[in-house]
Design a protein around this motif. Sequence first.
Motif, PDB file in Angstrom:
ATOM      1  N   UNK A 184      28.741  54.169  84.052  1.00  0.00           N
ATOM      2  CA  UNK A 184      29.134  54.047  82.637  1.00  0.00           C
ATOM      3  C   UNK A 184      30.453  53.275  82.523  1.00  0.00           C
ATOM      4  N   UNK A 185      30.440  52.254  81.661  1.00  0.00           N
ATOM      5  CA  UNK A 185      31.601  51.377  81.428  1.00  0.00           C
ATOM      6  C   UNK A 185      31.907  50.470  82.607  1.00  0.00           C
ATOM      7  N   UNK A 186      30.892  50.176  83.436  1.00  0.00           N
ATOM      8  CA  UNK A 186      31.145  49.265  84.556  1.00  0.00           C
ATOM      9  C   UNK A 186      31.243  47.810  84.089  1.00  0.00           C
ATOM     10  N   UNK A 187      30.677  47.497  82.910  1.00  0.00           N
ATOM     11  CA  UNK A 187      30.738  46.125  82.400  1.00  0.00           C
ATOM     12  C   UNK A 187      32.160  45.617  82.226  1.00  0.00           C
TER      13      UNK A 187
ATOM     14  N   UNK B 270      25.080  47.401  85.070  1.00  0.00           N
ATOM     15  CA  UNK B 270      24.126  47.597  83.975  1.00  0.00           C
ATOM     16  C   UNK B 270      24.611  48.607  82.950  1.00  0.00           C
ATOM     17  N   UNK B 271      24.136  48.433  81.730  1.00  0.00           N
ATOM     18  CA  UNK B 271      24.485  49.339  80.626  1.00  0.00           C
ATOM     19  C   UNK B 271      23.416  50.414  80.409  1.00  0.00           C
TER      20      UNK B 271
ATOM     21  N   UNK C  81      25.355  38.377  92.025  1.00  0.00           N
ATOM     22  CA  UNK C  81      25.914  39.384  91.126  1.00  0.00           C
ATOM     23  C   UNK C  81      25.279  39.252  89.756  1.00  0.00           C
ATOM     24  N   UNK C  82      24.816  40.363  89.211  1.00  0.00           N
ATOM     25  CA  UNK C  82      24.192  40.376  87.878  1.00  0.00           C
ATOM     26  C   UNK C  82      24.918  41.401  87.025  1.00  0.00           C
ATOM     27  N   UNK C  83      25.233  41.016  85.794  1.00  0.00           N
ATOM     28  CA  UNK C  83      25.866  41.950  84.875  1.00  0.00           C
ATOM     29  C   UNK C  83      25.148  41.899  83.532  1.00  0.00           C
ATOM     30  N   UNK C  84      24.773  43.087  83.026  1.00  0.00           N
ATOM     31  CA  UNK C  84      24.058  43.194  81.761  1.00  0.00           C
ATOM     32  C   UNK C  84      25.032  43.570  80.658  1.00  0.00           C
ATOM     33  N   UNK C  85      25.163  42.716  79.660  1.00  0.00           N
ATOM     34  CA  UNK C  85      26.000  43.005  78.510  1.00  0.00           C
ATOM     35  C   UNK C  85      25.150  43.267  77.285  1.00  0.00           C
TER      36      UNK C  85
END
Length: 516
Positions: free
Chosen positions: A251-254, A65-66, A5-9
């Motif tokens: 959009x706004x998944x972070x 991702x943003x 899992x990867x999350x871009x902030x």
Amino acid sequence: MYRIGIDVGGTNTDAVIIDEQLRLVHGVKIPTSADIQTGIEQALHKVMVESSINPEKISHAMLGTTQCTNAIVERKKLSKVGVIRLGYPATASVKPYTAWPEDMIETLGETYDLVKGGYEYDGQPLTELDETEVKDVLQKWKGKIESLAIVGVFSSLKNDQEFQVAQWANEILGEGVPVSCSSTVGSVGLIERENATILNAALDKVMAMTSNGFERALENEGIKNAQAYLCQNDGTLMSIQYARQFPILTIACGPTNSIRGASYLAKLKDAIVLDVGGTTSDLGVLANGFPRESSLAVEVGGIRTNFRMPDIVSIGLGGGSIVRETEDGVTVGPDSVGYKITTEALVFGGNQLTATDIAVRLGKAEVGDKKLVAQVPLELAEKAYQKIKEMIEEAIDKMKISSGDVELVLVGGGAIIIPENLKGVANAHVDEHGGVANAIGASIAQISGQYEQIYIYSKLSREESLTDAKIKAAQQAQLAGAIEETIELVEVEETPLAYHPENATRLRVKVVGKMK
């Protein structure tokens, strides 16, 4: 087998690996790169190297991702959009792009046409669809637009006209021009639904670059057998193919990834989640294990929309928030050193006083070199800490739906700045892996499907309407990558339309299922 899992902030890009029992194996955090893509590749490479896991044993890879949000805010990499509204002459008084920011209109091209079509609120045609008129418009736009948005009046009640125009568009413009139909994107309300559909159409190129880049990054690490998914803003996943059709859903998944990750770490299904980053703090609500959705129209990049969005309150407070002493007192944020915190904060040898420095000065956190903040006056530090406490308490109060104390889950790399004993909080839950909760949320998510339509109960019974909505929501879940046998109903929302004489109701159904 394992999942990544990867999350871009805005400040950091996090990556985690979890096993088949959904246990965290390893997690990494690196600064988000200016181009975002490089940061994704670096985080993926680092987590693979440090975990020493065979790339062939990665079965699923998820990305939050943003990039779509950034594209709208920055007005970059967006497609030229053609807008066909089915509703002439009834809707001619308010044109498409009304109240849009001028720079956004210029970016997208302001190409639109109002044609005959659309429905009344009772399902009767406003005017009949004119095939020649529509095809003339499409011929005129051939080679001039990169994406098409089709919007029909009350298409949330009947959408056959939108789909017919989409078929003509594919014949005339070719498969290379993607089509967005408003009935599949937004909710009730013509202008807000139209705005959401235009944005979805505009994000086509951004999502193509994002998804292609993610697939390339996986290939470069030797991960060739994994199913790839992107995160939606309701805390669930969708296949890359589905994301290319509905990029606006990222959009706004972070914040929703953080909420789901927080639920997993704290083992709670109902709580308020506080995700503290380097620049902002996002507060969301866990309701039965999923993020609570907003019931209000939401502005995205200055554009009013009504597509599905999480109920999130963001405040300008993070680990990198700059602290200043003024004549009126101490201020914390909203400006921040962001991803430069490791070079600009005092504890790391920089010259900016940040919220992290305050926490270290008061002995609330142990990062960097505490000797470097010894000269910060204790009175100043205490005032700043009190200001942080007040900001958080006020934000928590906004999210509560009752006067009682709530369970609070603290996550995010900046959570070290949050004071204890907050007003209105029964218990504050902190986990050692909370810093990568967003990536954990991405990796454990299920696939969802949602369907919304206006049903007239006097013509189709409530039971039949609910069954129809469930079937269509399940079809959406399967398109997004869910296994049919695992799909289950998780949410039903009914909103009677008071002005309708025949008991019309807006019905929204959500289902979730396991990924393939």
